[in-house]
Design an enzyme around this catalytic site. Structure first.
Site: not given
Ligand SMILES: CC(=O)SCCNC(=O)CCNC(=O)[C@H](O)C(C)(C)COP(=O)(O)OP(=O)(O)OC[C@H]1O[C@@H](n2cnc3c(N)ncnc32)[C@H](O)[C@@H]1OP(=O)(O)O
Length: 314
Positions: A225, A256, A265, A31
């Site tokens: 936080h 974030c 945090n 985080d």
């Molecule tokens: C409160 C907090 O602190 S939370 C933590 C901080 N925030 C985060 O970490 C945000 C994380 N969010 C994300 O990573 C994204 O929103 C996701 C992966 C959940 C969804 O993203 P989307 O673009 O909708 O993914 P989608 O399923 O459509 O896939 C798109 C592409 O990404 C790739 N992909 C999806 N997930 C992943 C992953 N976990 N790792 C690597 N590649 C991925 C897919 O394979 C696809 O590739 P392609 O285009 O070559 O086929």
């Protein structure tokens, strides 16, 4: 020096209902570093993790298997885990959002993952490109498959106490999201105040809402936080309700990337000072931890926001 050397009476002013031991869930490497403007070199991350383990922290949230374009700061997750020398008695959970993340995490040999749901529609869209209801189509199979593979699964719920786009978040809405994660197989829920707007009263209300619905308080963790300086007061409120797992970040790193109003945090050092004063066991060597945060500050080129680090580092 720590609070104990001051000779203050322990459990001063408390009613004795506090836990005797708290597990600190250290989120700094994930985080904290996910929000750095610059990508921290993998060697620095590895040393950070090792220093934290040597300071006595036994749960180190190491990284995330999210999309590298969404969080480039953690794009080195595979390399980090392949080069990590795990310390005995330390677990290294990682964040996993979806099936692709789980397959990457399994290939890296992890034993503990965390999924991260949102309590609000807007943040589910911004953080997960999903929706309040749609997010479960992503998480539920991940939790099931992870459990089948023998992994432990934690469930985060973000924006439990307020959301920058939607304002107040009803506790019943938080409960509905949390219950679905528990029903899907999560062993613990971490209730996140992602933007730091909670106060002691709202913390008590949300925890009471869960326990009134039959959720064991031992299955709840809190994740605060310090945006408005309430993180320690909120922690004390949660401890008084019986919570025994508290998330914090060494040196108060954090935020974030998808919620701009989220600042650092709760600092682990500040938490340790509070726990020491209350006579609650935690297993962390405060001096070693402060040294680690001072070292990390030098790597990042700015001082730690932790009050305890500033006071003790002189
Ligand atoms: C409160 C907090 O602190 S939370 C933590 C901080 N925030 C985060 O970490 C945000 C994380 N969010 C994300 O990573 C994204 O929103 C996701 C992966 C959940 C969804 O993203 P989307 O673009 O909708 O993914 P989608 O399923 O459509 O896939 C798109 C592409 O990404 C790739 N992909 C999806 N997930 C992943 C992953 N976990 N790792 C690597 N590649 C991925 C897919 O394979 C696809 O590739 P392609 O285009 O070559 O086929």
């Amino acid at each position: 020096m720590g609070v104990r050397e001051l000779g203050l009476p322990e459990r001063l002013g408390t009613d004795g209902s506090l836990p005797s031991r708290v597990t600190i869930w250290e989120v700094g490497p994930r985080d904290g570093l996910q929000n750095e403007a610059n990508v921290v070199p993998v060697e620095v991350k590895l040393e950070f993790l090792d220093r934290l383990a040597l300071a006595g922290l036994t749960t180190l949230e190491a990284t995330s298997f999210v999309h590298p374009k969404w969080v480039p700061q953690l794009a080195d997750a595979e390399e980090l885990l392949s080069r990590l020398s795990p310390r005995d008695g330390v677990r290294y959970p990682v964040l996993v959002p979806n099936a692709r993340g789980l397959s990457r995490a399994l290939a890296a040999g992890v034993s503990h993952i965390a999924v991260f749901a949102s309590a609000t529609e807007t943040f589910a869209q911004r953080n997960l490109n999903s929706g309040l209801d749609a997010q479960f189509a992503m998480f539920e199979p991940v939790i099931g498959q992870a459990r089948e593979a023998g992994l432990d699964v934690r469930g985060y719920v973000s924006m439990c106490f307020g959301d920058p786009w939607e304002g107040a978040v009803p506790a019943e809405q938080v409960l509905a999201v949390g219950k679905r994660l528990l029903d899907a197989g999560c062993s613990q829920l971490s209730l996140g105040d992602t933007i730091g707007v909670a106060t002691a009263a709202s913390v008590e209300h949300v925890i009471d809402t869960f326990t009134a619905a039959g959720v064991a308080v031992g299955d709840l963790a809190v994740h605060f936080h310090d945006t408005y300086g309430q993180a320690l007061a909120n922690t004390l409120a949660a401890l008084r309700k019986g919570v025994t797992t508290v998330d914090s970040s060494a040196g108060g790193l954090g935020g974030c990337p998808y919620a701009e109003s989220a600042t650092g945090n709760l600092a682990t050092e500040d938490l340790v000072w509070l726990l020491d004063g209350l006579g609650i066991e935690h297993g962390v060597d405060l001096d070693a931890l402060v040294e680690t945060s001072v070292w990390m500050s030098k790597q990042l080129g700015r001082p730690s926001p932790s009050r305890v680090v500033r006071a003790l580092a002189g």
